[in-house]
Design a protein around this motif. Sequence first.
Motif, PDB file in Angstrom:
ATOM      1  N   SER A 275       0.827  -1.201   0.000  1.00 21.79           N
ATOM      2  CA  SER A 275       0.000   0.000   0.000  1.00 21.79           C
ATOM      3  C   SER A 275       0.862   1.252   0.000  1.00 21.79           C
ATOM      4  CB  SER A 275      -0.929  -0.013   1.217  1.00 21.79           C
ATOM      5  OG  SER A 275      -1.721   1.141   1.268  1.00 21.79           O
ATOM      6  N   GLU A 276       1.951   1.228   0.753  1.00 17.56           N
ATOM      7  CA  GLU A 276       2.856   2.370   0.803  1.00 17.56           C
ATOM      8  C   GLU A 276       3.518   2.598  -0.552  1.00 17.56           C
ATOM      9  OE1 GLU A 276       4.527   5.678   2.172  1.00 17.56           O
ATOM     10  OE2 GLU A 276       3.112   4.431   3.320  1.00 17.56           O
ATOM     11  N   ARG A 277       3.899   1.532  -1.235  1.00 16.04           N
ATOM     12  CA  ARG A 277       4.497   1.678  -2.562  1.00 16.04           C
ATOM     13  C   ARG A 277       3.504   2.283  -3.545  1.00 16.04           C
ATOM     14  NH1 ARG A 277       6.914  -3.437  -1.370  1.00 16.04           N
ATOM     15  NH2 ARG A 277       5.252  -4.529  -2.507  1.00 16.04           N
ATOM     16  N   ARG A 278       2.256   1.871  -3.448  1.00 12.19           N
ATOM     17  CA  ARG A 278       1.242   2.430  -4.345  1.00 12.19           C
ATOM     18  C   ARG A 278       1.058   3.913  -4.103  1.00 12.19           C
ATOM     19  NH1 ARG A 278      -2.301  -2.270  -3.634  1.00 12.19           N
ATOM     20  NH2 ARG A 278      -3.575  -0.955  -2.312  1.00 12.19           N
ATOM     21  N   ARG A 279       1.045   4.322  -2.829  1.00 13.28           N
ATOM     22  CA  ARG A 279       0.908   5.742  -2.528  1.00 13.28           C
ATOM     23  C   ARG A 279       2.092   6.535  -3.064  1.00 13.28           C
ATOM     24  NH1 ARG A 279      -1.452   4.009   2.454  1.00 13.28           N
ATOM     25  NH2 ARG A 279       0.608   3.976   3.458  1.00 13.28           N
ATOM     26  N   LEU A 282       1.725   7.034  -6.768  1.00 17.47           N
ATOM     27  CA  LEU A 282       0.708   8.040  -7.117  1.00 17.47           C
ATOM     28  C   LEU A 282       1.262   9.456  -6.954  1.00 17.47           C
ATOM     29  CD1 LEU A 282      -2.522   6.531  -5.501  1.00 17.47           C
ATOM     30  CD2 LEU A 282      -2.041   6.802  -7.950  1.00 17.47           C
ATOM     31  N   HIS A 283       2.161   9.649  -5.980  1.00 19.12           N
ATOM     32  CA  HIS A 283       2.644  10.992  -5.698  1.00 19.12           C
ATOM     33  C   HIS A 283       4.006  11.296  -6.333  1.00 19.12           C
ATOM     34  CE1 HIS A 283      -0.355  10.415  -2.444  1.00 19.12           C
ATOM     35  NE2 HIS A 283      -0.581  11.706  -2.666  1.00 19.12           N
ATOM     36  N   SER A 284       4.528  10.324  -7.056  1.00 18.00           N
ATOM     37  CA  SER A 284       5.841  10.563  -7.692  1.00 18.00           C
ATOM     38  C   SER A 284       5.641  11.415  -8.931  1.00 18.00           C
ATOM     39  CB  SER A 284       6.490   9.231  -8.087  1.00 18.00           C
ATOM     40  OG  SER A 284       5.707   8.571  -9.060  1.00 18.00           O
ATOM     41  N   PRO A 285       6.632  12.289  -9.261  1.00 15.20           N
ATOM     42  CA  PRO A 285       6.497  13.131 -10.464  1.00 15.20           C
ATOM     43  C   PRO A 285       6.460  12.281 -11.731  1.00 15.20           C
ATOM     44  CG  PRO A 285       8.719  13.272  -9.563  1.00 15.20           C
ATOM     45  CD  PRO A 285       7.904  12.512  -8.565  1.00 15.20           C
TER      46      PRO A 285
END
Length: 286
Positions: A275-279, A282-285
């Motif tokens: 879940s942390e990797r998915r977040r 999503l927030h990576s440029p």
Amino acid sequence: MPAEPANPLGTFLRDRRTRLDPAAFGLGGGRRRTPGLRREEVAQRANISPTWYTWLEQGRGGAPSADVLNRIAAGLMLTEPEREHLFILGLGRPPEARYRGAEGVTPRLQRVLDALSPSPALVKTAIWDVVAWNEAAAALLTDYARLPPDRRNILRMMFSDARVQAAQEDWLNVARSVVASFRAEAMRAGAGAEIAQLVDELSHTSPHFAALWRANDVVGHAEGVKRLRHPEIGPIELEFSIFAVDGRPDLGMIVYNPISSEGADRIRSLMAARSERRRAELHSPA
């Protein structure tokens, strides 16, 4: 307590016939003395003799054939459970299995899968296409959402995915059991054409599969123990059980329960990391 009808098949046919709306079939024809379709209208829709259909409702003429029952089921627009009941009344047995592919599950069944976490759980078809799963299954087994639907097949992954093969503690014995169980389940579901296509494909791409298929082993595989070597959390042992999905005999739900509470905790930590990797993604440029 009311007595059972002397002619249960005729009673069932008559009941379903009188529930149909003639207007829905373009059969208005003004006011009718009785509800539903007439006997001759059902016979026409089923492409059988009106006399023969009348005899069935009256309990005369002997047992109908499976073909006749299938035509009547179509003419009366019976559901699959109703069609099965019709066969049991008419022939004393359910109809032969008719495989139908599935593209997904109901929201209610998906909620059942989700509620089972941290136990990985999935739903598969009779030819072992995975059509639904929970987060625990995606974290521990395979991230099915990242695969195209035609690659979410357990046999294809077992014989063509190096990651899946490496995760098995004893891949060859697991593969042998999987093939033997698949043969029994898919044939029982009446999926002959679909089996032939998949078997032909895997026989050309995997010599191991071709050899195991030629062995003609057949086993039941409703429950057991699965041992995995996961690249992130290491070895883990799970008990699995396979359950039928009510009303969908072509679907089966597999639930993997971690044998120890420590194993359950490791699955939870794996899910949290995923879940942390998915977040982060999503927030990576871009």
